[in-house]
Design an enzyme around this catalytic site. Structure first.
Site, PDB file in Angstrom:
ATOM      1  N   SER A  88       0.782  -1.243   0.000  1.00 28.65           N
ATOM      2  CA  SER A  88       0.000   0.000   0.000  1.00 28.65           C
ATOM      3  C   SER A  88       0.815   1.296   0.000  1.00 28.65           C
ATOM      4  O   SER A  88       0.218   2.364  -0.041  1.00 28.65           O
ATOM      5  CB  SER A  88      -0.928   0.004   1.229  1.00 28.65           C
ATOM      6  OG  SER A  88      -0.163   0.136   2.411  1.00 28.65           O
ATOM      7  N   THR A 133      -8.484   2.612  -4.173  1.00 28.26           N
ATOM      8  CA  THR A 133      -7.992   3.933  -3.786  1.00 28.26           C
ATOM      9  C   THR A 133      -8.360   4.986  -4.829  1.00 28.26           C
ATOM     10  O   THR A 133      -8.524   4.664  -6.011  1.00 28.26           O
ATOM     11  CB  THR A 133      -6.457   3.882  -3.644  1.00 28.26           C
ATOM     12  OG1 THR A 133      -5.932   5.200  -3.642  1.00 28.26           O
ATOM     13  CG2 THR A 133      -5.794   3.140  -4.802  1.00 28.26           C
ATOM     14  N   ASP A 134      -8.418   6.237  -4.399  1.00 24.57           N
ATOM     15  CA  ASP A 134      -8.660   7.332  -5.352  1.00 24.57           C
ATOM     16  C   ASP A 134      -7.442   7.563  -6.254  1.00 24.57           C
ATOM     17  O   ASP A 134      -7.545   8.248  -7.273  1.00 24.57           O
ATOM     18  CB  ASP A 134      -9.029   8.628  -4.616  1.00 24.57           C
ATOM     19  CG  ASP A 134      -7.964   9.144  -3.665  1.00 24.57           C
ATOM     20  OD1 ASP A 134      -6.927   8.476  -3.486  1.00 24.57           O
ATOM     21  OD2 ASP A 134      -8.166  10.238  -3.089  1.00 24.57           O
ATOM     22  N   GLU A 135      -6.288   6.967  -5.890  1.00 28.03           N
ATOM     23  CA  GLU A 135      -5.066   7.235  -6.654  1.00 28.03           C
ATOM     24  C   GLU A 135      -5.143   6.668  -8.072  1.00 28.03           C
ATOM     25  O   GLU A 135      -4.376   7.072  -8.944  1.00 28.03           O
ATOM     26  CB  GLU A 135      -3.839   6.700  -5.902  1.00 28.03           C
ATOM     27  CG  GLU A 135      -3.748   7.318  -4.515  1.00 28.03           C
ATOM     28  CD  GLU A 135      -2.453   7.077  -3.772  1.00 28.03           C
ATOM     29  OE1 GLU A 135      -1.418   6.862  -4.421  1.00 28.03           O
ATOM     30  OE2 GLU A 135      -2.476   7.131  -2.531  1.00 28.03           O
ATOM     31  N   TYR A 158       2.287   1.772  -7.512  1.00 33.34           N
ATOM     32  CA  TYR A 158       1.196   1.404  -6.585  1.00 33.34           C
ATOM     33  C   TYR A 158      -0.161   1.628  -7.239  1.00 33.34           C
ATOM     34  O   TYR A 158      -0.988   0.705  -7.319  1.00 33.34           O
ATOM     35  CB  TYR A 158       1.305   2.216  -5.279  1.00 33.34           C
ATOM     36  CG  TYR A 158       0.033   2.179  -4.449  1.00 33.34           C
ATOM     37  CD1 TYR A 158      -0.425   0.984  -3.886  1.00 33.34           C
ATOM     38  CD2 TYR A 158      -0.724   3.340  -4.228  1.00 33.34           C
ATOM     39  CE1 TYR A 158      -1.604   0.942  -3.137  1.00 33.34           C
ATOM     40  CE2 TYR A 158      -1.893   3.305  -3.479  1.00 33.34           C
ATOM     41  CZ  TYR A 158      -2.337   2.103  -2.938  1.00 33.34           C
ATOM     42  OH  TYR A 158      -3.493   2.071  -2.206  1.00 33.34           O
ATOM     43  N   ILE A 214       9.395  16.806   4.492  1.00 30.76           N
ATOM     44  CA  ILE A 214       8.285  17.211   3.613  1.00 30.76           C
ATOM     45  C   ILE A 214       8.808  17.199   2.182  1.00 30.76           C
ATOM     46  O   ILE A 214       9.778  17.888   1.858  1.00 30.76           O
ATOM     47  CB  ILE A 214       7.793  18.642   3.951  1.00 30.76           C
ATOM     48  CG1 ILE A 214       7.384  18.739   5.421  1.00 30.76           C
ATOM     49  CG2 ILE A 214       6.642  19.062   3.040  1.00 30.76           C
ATOM     50  CD1 ILE A 214       6.184  17.923   5.777  1.00 30.76           C
TER      51      ILE A 214
HETATM   52  P1  NAD Z   1      -1.605  -1.775   5.034  1.00 31.13           P
HETATM   53  O1  NAD Z   1      -0.342  -1.783   4.232  1.00 31.13           O
HETATM   54  O2  NAD Z   1      -1.628  -1.148   6.375  1.00 31.13           O
HETATM   55  O3  NAD Z   1      -2.137  -3.286   5.222  1.00 31.13           O
HETATM   56  C1  NAD Z   1      -2.091  -4.225   4.196  1.00 31.13           C
HETATM   57  C2  NAD Z   1      -2.284  -5.609   4.829  1.00 31.13           C
HETATM   58  O4  NAD Z   1      -2.248  -6.581   3.770  1.00 31.13           O
HETATM   59  C3  NAD Z   1      -1.182  -5.992   5.817  1.00 31.13           C
HETATM   60  O5  NAD Z   1      -1.752  -6.542   6.990  1.00 31.13           O
HETATM   61  C4  NAD Z   1      -0.366  -7.037   5.067  1.00 31.13           C
HETATM   62  O6  NAD Z   1       0.251  -7.979   5.929  1.00 31.13           O
HETATM   63  C5  NAD Z   1      -1.420  -7.672   4.173  1.00 31.13           C
HETATM   64  N1  NAD Z   1      -0.826  -8.264   2.968  1.00 31.13           N
HETATM   65  C6  NAD Z   1       0.083  -7.694   2.130  1.00 31.13           C
HETATM   66  N2  NAD Z   1       0.431  -8.563   1.164  1.00 31.13           N
HETATM   67  C7  NAD Z   1      -0.295  -9.713   1.377  1.00 31.13           C
HETATM   68  C8  NAD Z   1      -0.385 -10.953   0.701  1.00 31.13           C
HETATM   69  N3  NAD Z   1       0.366 -11.208  -0.391  1.00 31.13           N
HETATM   70  N4  NAD Z   1      -1.238 -11.892   1.190  1.00 31.13           N
HETATM   71  C9  NAD Z   1      -1.984 -11.640   2.294  1.00 31.13           C
HETATM   72  N5  NAD Z   1      -1.918 -10.478   2.988  1.00 31.13           N
HETATM   73  C10 NAD Z   1      -1.082  -9.527   2.521  1.00 31.13           C
HETATM   74  O7  NAD Z   1      -2.674  -1.119   4.057  1.00 31.13           O
HETATM   75  P2  NAD Z   1      -3.937  -0.193   4.397  1.00 31.13           P
HETATM   76  O8  NAD Z   1      -3.501   1.207   4.419  1.00 31.13           O
HETATM   77  O9  NAD Z   1      -4.674  -0.772   5.527  1.00 31.13           O
HETATM   78  O10 NAD Z   1      -4.780  -0.406   3.050  1.00 31.13           O
HETATM   79  C11 NAD Z   1      -5.710  -1.485   2.945  1.00 31.13           C
HETATM   80  C12 NAD Z   1      -6.371  -1.429   1.585  1.00 31.13           C
HETATM   81  O11 NAD Z   1      -7.035  -0.168   1.407  1.00 31.13           O
HETATM   82  C13 NAD Z   1      -5.392  -1.539   0.412  1.00 31.13           C
HETATM   83  O12 NAD Z   1      -5.985  -2.327  -0.590  1.00 31.13           O
HETATM   84  C14 NAD Z   1      -5.206  -0.105  -0.055  1.00 31.13           C
HETATM   85  O13 NAD Z   1      -4.904  -0.050  -1.423  1.00 31.13           O
HETATM   86  C15 NAD Z   1      -6.574   0.487   0.239  1.00 31.13           C
HETATM   87  N6  NAD Z   1      -6.602   1.930   0.515  1.00 31.13           N
HETATM   88  C16 NAD Z   1      -5.766   2.479   1.453  1.00 31.13           C
HETATM   89  C17 NAD Z   1      -5.854   3.842   1.724  1.00 31.13           C
HETATM   90  C18 NAD Z   1      -4.986   4.493   2.781  1.00 31.13           C
HETATM   91  O14 NAD Z   1      -5.028   5.722   2.911  1.00 31.13           O
HETATM   92  N7  NAD Z   1      -4.235   3.749   3.559  1.00 31.13           N
HETATM   93  C19 NAD Z   1      -6.775   4.643   1.036  1.00 31.13           C
HETATM   94  C20 NAD Z   1      -7.612   4.040   0.077  1.00 31.13           C
HETATM   95  C21 NAD Z   1      -7.527   2.679  -0.164  1.00 31.13           C
HETATM   96  P1  TYD Z   2       1.435   9.149   2.000  1.00 27.00           P
HETATM   97  O1  TYD Z   2       1.030   9.111   3.435  1.00 27.00           O
HETATM   98  O2  TYD Z   2       2.591   8.325   1.564  1.00 27.00           O
HETATM   99  O3  TYD Z   2       0.126   8.815   1.138  1.00 27.00           O
HETATM  100  P2  TYD Z   2      -0.090   8.897  -0.489  1.00 27.00           P
HETATM  101  O4  TYD Z   2       1.191   9.106  -1.162  1.00 27.00           O
HETATM  102  O5  TYD Z   2      -0.659   7.554  -0.763  1.00 27.00           O
HETATM  103  O6  TYD Z   2      -1.040  10.019  -0.697  1.00 27.00           O
HETATM  104  O7  TYD Z   2       1.754  10.653   1.626  1.00 27.00           O
HETATM  105  C1  TYD Z   2       0.798  11.677   1.777  1.00 27.00           C
HETATM  106  C2  TYD Z   2       1.400  12.938   1.216  1.00 27.00           C
HETATM  107  O8  TYD Z   2       2.522  13.324   2.033  1.00 27.00           O
HETATM  108  C3  TYD Z   2       1.953  12.778  -0.193  1.00 27.00           C
HETATM  109  O9  TYD Z   2       1.720  13.998  -0.918  1.00 27.00           O
HETATM  110  C4  TYD Z   2       3.442  12.572   0.006  1.00 27.00           C
HETATM  111  C5  TYD Z   2       3.721  13.400   1.247  1.00 27.00           C
HETATM  112  N1  TYD Z   2       4.830  12.895   2.124  1.00 27.00           N
HETATM  113  C6  TYD Z   2       5.820  13.781   2.550  1.00 27.00           C
HETATM  114  O10 TYD Z   2       5.822  14.979   2.217  1.00 27.00           O
HETATM  115  N2  TYD Z   2       6.812  13.287   3.367  1.00 27.00           N
HETATM  116  C7  TYD Z   2       6.858  11.981   3.755  1.00 27.00           C
HETATM  117  O11 TYD Z   2       7.807  11.581   4.480  1.00 27.00           O
HETATM  118  C8  TYD Z   2       5.809  11.088   3.321  1.00 27.00           C
HETATM  119  C9  TYD Z   2       5.803   9.645   3.722  1.00 27.00           C
HETATM  120  C10 TYD Z   2       4.806  11.604   2.504  1.00 27.00           C
END
Ligand code: NAD
Ligand code: TYD
Length: 352
Positions: A88, A133-135, A158, A214
């Site tokens: 992620s 994700t919105d990405e 990603y 940053i």
């Molecule tokens: P995270 O990285 O915290 O957790 C991912 C989990 O998946 C971990 O527990 C890891 O052990 C498990 N995992 C990874 N590879 C695996 C595999 N091959 N088999 C089984 N388990 C595996 O991620 P998160 O931030 O909790 O995100 C969860 C989901 O939500 C993802 O699909 C991500 O794309 C999506 N998402 C995240 C965000 C965000 O802001 N974090 C926003 C939108 C969508």
């Molecule tokens: P991040 O938490 O990695 O989420 P995403 O890239 O999936 O949006 O980063 C959020 C924002 O913060 C992104 O614009 C990148 C920036 N960033 C920093 O400026 N410094 C850092 O050390 C990290 C990890 C992210």
């Protein structure tokens, strides 16, 4: 209430652990099976509250292993899947894309194949819910919002891997009639987030009195949502969402990175009893992320109008809760800040 067996993948991660806790507590008649590989991001300490619940079971395994996934589906005969397991973190995908292709694309296809195989034509009440994700929509300029019809334009390994998995999930709906639903959510923050991501990384660095890195000028914009609000949206879509549909989920809460960090520094100064403005001294501008998307912003009117979801917390309130959680849970943080994370941090930030 109907008895169901639900598979949640990635339930030991940040968002997944909130979803597992919500489902285990709210639906005592469901059996919740959490499948997680326990990568660096997976942590069973996120789940201590419910680990002994009678309707919960943890299975350690890798979604990339197709025969293991098939056996798991044969054994449990799941009624529904909530698929969160993924690699992620954008920066890790830039350093090493291959794991993202394996887990996010191949792993998702393995789950789709297993669901298709087990459910066959018996699709009533079944659902494969893919969390995205919105990405995938790419990068916005100063104006506009992502809607469900926005064309995909992923720009990091990603987001390209997530976009690819979304396309495959939709393809299984159209080609094989697999009952699916997809949500695309904005940036989450809150308790249990691994400290490689911006919010917990900044909290941890401020606490330790070390530089807050940053990227670029800090002008990039993200739309932040408290993780429990996302978990509630997932619950709603799982139970009320329409099959074949996509819903965008967002906080309607856009912040430049630099203004977010200023807000965080202010909260931390107050909580740590520091002089006003002290933590801001730690802000350090470093080399920008390659291909850094400028702005993400979600139009979540579809899920609001059709399903009645809306975020419950104001950002300042959510940040305050998040800071409190990290300050009260330093042991959680110490346990995950292993040598592996230190090496990642060294590689990631010392070259900037
Ligand atoms: P995270 O990285 O915290 O957790 C991912 C989990 O998946 C971990 O527990 C890891 O052990 C498990 N995992 C990874 N590879 C695996 C595999 N091959 N088999 C089984 N388990 C595996 O991620 P998160 O931030 O909790 O995100 C969860 C989901 O939500 C993802 O699909 C991500 O794309 C999506 N998402 C995240 C965000 C965000 O802001 N974090 C926003 C939108 C969508
Ligand atoms: P991040 O938490 O990695 O989420 P995403 O890239 O999936 O949006 O980063 C959020 C924002 O913060 C992104 O614009 C990148 C920036 N960033 C920093 O400026 N410094 C850092 O050390 C990290 C990890 C992210």
């Amino acid at each position: 209430m109907t008895k169901k067996t639900i598979l949640i993948t990635g339930g030991a991660g940040f968002i997944g652990s909130h979803v597992v806790k919500l489902f285990v507590n709210k639906y005592p008649d469901y059996k919740i099976v959490n499948l997680d590989k326990l990568t660096y991001a997976g942590n069973l300490e996120n789940l201590t509250d419910i680990e002994n619940a009678p309707n919960y079971e943890f299975v350690k395994g890798d979604i990339v292993d197709d025969s293991f996934v098939f056996e798991l589906f044969s054994k449990y005969q799941f009624d529904g899947v909530v698929h969160l397991a993924a690699e992620s973190h954008v920066d890790r995908s830039i350093a090493n894309p291959n794991e993202f292709i394996k887990t996010n694309i191949v792993g998702t296809v393995n789950l789709l194949n297993a669901a298709r195989n087990i459910w066959n034509d018996n699709l009533t009440g079944k659902l494969f819910y893919h969390i995205s994700t919105d990405e995938v929509y790419g990068s916005l300029g100063d104006e506009g919002l992502f809607i469900e019809e926005t064309s995909y334009d992923p720009r990091s390994p990603y987001s390209a891997s997530k976009a690819s998995s979304d396309h495959l999930v939709r393809a299984y709906f159209h080609t094989f009639k697999l009952p699916i639903v997809i949500t695309n959510c904005s940036n989450n923050y809150g308790p249990n987030q691994f400290p490689e991501k911006l919010v917990p990384l900044a909290i941890n660095n401020i606490k330790k009195n070390v530089p807050i890195p940053i990227y670029g000028k800090g002008e990039n914009i993200r739309d932040w949502l408290f993780v429990e609000d996302h978990a509630n949206a997932i619950d709603l879509v799982f139970h009320k969402g329409n099959v074949g549909e996509t819903y965008n989920i967002g906080g309607n809460n856009e912040w430049t990175n630099i203004s977010l960090i200023h807000a965080l520094c202010k909260i931390m100064d107050e909580k740590l009893g520091r002089e006003k403005g002290e933590s801001e001294q730690l802000i350090t501008f470093v080399k920008d992320r390659a291909g850094h998307d400028l702005r993400y912003a979600i139009d979540s009117s579809k899920i609001q109008n059709e399903l009645g979801w809306e975020p419950s917390l104001q950002f300042e309130e959510g940040l305050d809760k998040t800071v409190d959680w990290y300050l009260a849970n330093s042991e959680w943080l110490e346990h995950i800040l292993s040598g592996d994370y230190e090496k990642y941090y060294e590689d990631q930030y010392n070259k900037r």
